[in-house]
Enzyme design. Structure first.
Site, PDB file in Angstrom:
ATOM      1  N   HIS A 214       0.847  -1.201   0.000  1.00  0.00           N
ATOM      2  CA  HIS A 214       0.000   0.000   0.000  1.00  0.00           C
ATOM      3  C   HIS A 214       0.882   1.250   0.000  1.00  0.00           C
ATOM      4  CE1 HIS A 214      -3.252  -2.535   2.270  1.00  0.00           C
ATOM      5  NE2 HIS A 214      -3.200  -2.816   0.984  1.00  0.00           N
ATOM      6  N   LEU A 215       0.712   2.074  -1.010  1.00  0.00           N
ATOM      7  CA  LEU A 215       1.498   3.311  -1.122  1.00  0.00           C
ATOM      8  C   LEU A 215       0.542   4.455  -1.442  1.00  0.00           C
ATOM      9  CD1 LEU A 215       3.937   1.516  -3.493  1.00  0.00           C
ATOM     10  CD2 LEU A 215       4.724   2.460  -1.334  1.00  0.00           C
TER      11      LEU A 215
END
Lengths: 469, 127
Positions: free
Chosen positions: A401-402
């Protein structure tokens, strides 16, 4: 070669595919540029090495600068990360939205407003719980959480189950076909190198094939790609300076019975009180089990053969630290760094130990933390020694997750874009992907990213001034 | 490719530590993965090298720089390039590197090992 479109959408993941579909269905002329190939959903085995090579950016080999480095993966194909992720659906909580409104002065982002846009997304993606029983590796999480009195939930996914066969409703099965049906053009294997401007207005993008001119440009290339493209195009300031992730550390649990964990990912997640920690399950094909055991391979190589009775789990945090995305002359790829704070490391350590306790409570025979020298732990009384191994030199930290590289809001010092993604100081240029989230939501972000993207496009289409802005 | 270009390519390959990395990866696989025949070991080695070559600029440059430094260090200590050391001597050096916790070397070993192990298990237990 010069191509033109009224709307140019760069990136075809959760934000880009939805943006293209809504604009095209509203009668706009839309061109989507996607850097990766079009791979039909189901053409490649999920979480396989072939998928890594064909659909992940850099074949899945990317890590942030920092100690510890954080390994990260992103999709690089039509549909972006929606093609390769686990398909778990969450929406940011009311508490998270309130934090974003306060910290970044995000306007018009109530839970009610978000839910309104999320409803259409949920319908399009067939968001629903598993129709049958959850996989054994998932039920183990639930069992352990209940034994320890921790809150646990079964997370719905964007899957259809026609005839009982699960089919992930990723962008190549949902919004991209809708965009194409409404007349949008999608060009794959085309990388936008930089944006071009006409005075203070975005006028298109330069690719290896030539110039694409457009009246409106929507950047949806993901938290790293969007920030890098803006910076390469001369728009810097706070862009890329506030990268956020959900750092995770993993652990393999061995049970007395087969876990069938290679077939599917767990759908249960555990959310201990405090909103900082969460536990869940990861893909557990033989290669992934062995990978998670590799940090202490001298000890673990003998048990890796038992992969059918094993499953990989993770402890994730909402970090205090933050990262940066910068571009440098001579480098094709952006440089991504992330600095975990001391407290982040303590929380990862605490999380991994707590996860181990939970899995023993669920009936695990042994756990193998994915930290250097982690070894085999066979008794719940011994899990405290796991925490002491989670060090900057020893922990294998990773994330899928970015976000938050171009946070939205009305605070011009912190937010390069306004509350609806319009880039400050440049007309006709908008960001509409995970980059916009002001900070880490603490849950799988795709649902929130898509609901916010739908809100922003709807605002654009209903605001008479937006077309001229 | 012209004959004149080949020495330049070889020099570039050496400067990027690729010869060292290829030999070290093969040795790591031999030492740490049981039951692989020569063809499977070669496959795994090629796969690891392809992944590193296809990684981010940062990963590729980082791995290359560490491999080049190690290659130079081995040559200085042993008087020969790692890849041309006698087999037993080479495995001895590889074992030392595998046990190293020095920053840089540790990252190279972890990265290479992770890629090799995941490939070997996926190939051995196809789903």
């Amino acid at each position: 070669v010069t191509t033109s479109a009224e709307h140019l959408v760069i990136g075809s993941g959760a934000g880009g595919a939805l943006t293209a579909a809504l604009l095209a269905e509203a009668g706009r002329d839309v061109l989507v540029l996607e850097e990766g190939p079009w791979v039909e959903q189901g053409a490649v085995a999920p979480f396989s090495l072939e998928q890594m090579v064909r659909q992940y950016r850099h074949g899945g080999v990317s890590a942030t600068l920092g100690r510890p480095p954080i390994a990260y993966v992103e999709g690089r194909c039509a549909g972006g990360s929606t093609e390769v992720n686990a398909g778990l659906y969450h929406l940011a909580s009311e508490e998270t939205l309130a934090r974003w409104r306060a910290s970044h002065r995000v306007a018009d982002l109530s839970g009610e407003e978000l839910a309104r846009h999320a409803a259409s997304v949920e319908q399009a993606l067939s968001v629903q719980p598993l129709p049958g029983p959850a996989p054994p590796a998932s039920l183990a999480l639930e069992r352990g959480a209940r034994a320890l009195g921790l809150p646990v939930l079964e997370v719905p996914r964007w899957y259809s189950y026609d005839g009982g066969r699960p089919v992930k409703q990723s962008m190549t099965r949902t919004y991209l076909p809708r965009a194409l049906a409404a007349g949008a053009r999608v060009q794959c294997d085309v990388r936008a190198q930089r944006l071009v401007f006409d005075g203070q207005r975005a006028a298109g993008a330069l690719t290896a094939d030539g110039l694409v001119t457009a009246g409106h440009v929507w950047l949806c290339a993901g938290a790293i790609g969007t920030a890098a493209l803006l910076r390469r195009s001369g728009i810097r300031g706070a862009v890329g300076a506030t990268l956020q992730t959900h750092p995770t550390v993993k652990l393999v649990a061995r049970f007395p019975e087969p876990m069938a964990a290679a077939d599917d990912v767990p759908v249960h997640q555990v959310k201990p009180p405090g909103g900082v920690l969460s536990f869940g399950g990861s893909a557990s094909r033989p290669g992934q089990v062995a990978l998670a055991l590799a940090e202490d391979w001298a000890c673990n190589r003998w048990v890796a053969e038992h992969w059918p009775e094993m499953a990989v789990y993770y402890a994730a945090i909402r970090p205090q630290g933050k990262g940066r995305v910068i571009t440098a002359r001579g480098l094709r790829d952006p440089v991504v760094s992330f600095a975990l704070t001391r407290q982040d490391m303590d929380r990862l350590a605490e999380g991994l130990a707590q996860l181990a306790r939970l899995l023993f409570a669920a009936g695990a025979l042994a756990v193998y933390p994915s930290v250097r020298g982690g070894g085999e732990v066979t008794r719940a009384e011994d899990v405290d020694r796991i925490a002491s191994r989670v060090t900057r030199a020893g922990a294998a930290v990773m994330t899928v997750h970015l976000f938050s590289t171009v946070p939205m809001g009305e605070d011009p010092r912190r937010c390069p874009v306004d509350s609806f993604g319009a880039v400050r100081g440049v007309r006709g240029l908008r960001v509409n992907d995970a980059s916009l989230l002001p900070d880490a939501p603490g849950v799988n972000p795709q649902g929130t990213v898509m609901a916010i993207a739908a809100r922003n496009v709807t605002r654009f289409l209903t605001d008479g001034r937006a077309d001229r802005a | 490719l012209s004959a004149a270009a080949l020495p330049a390519l070889e020099l570039r390959r050496r400067l990027r530590g690729q010869a060292f990395l290829a030999a070290f990866t093969a040795d790591l696989i031999e030492l740490e993965l049981d039951g692989l025949d020569a063809a499977a070991r070669r496959d795994a080695t090629d796969w690891v090298l392809d992944r590193i070559e296809g990684g981010t600029d940062l990963a590729r440059i980082g791995f290359g720089a560490i491999a080049t430094c190690l290659s130079v260090a081995v040559r200085a200590c042993a008087g020969r390039r790692y890849e041309s050391l006698p087999r037993e001597r080479r495995l001895q050096v590889a074992r030392k590197l595998l046990a190293s916790r020095l920053p840089g070397i540790g990252e190279l070993v972890r990265g290479t090992r992770a890629l090799a192990i995941s490939h070997a298990f996926e190939e051995r237990f196809p789903q």
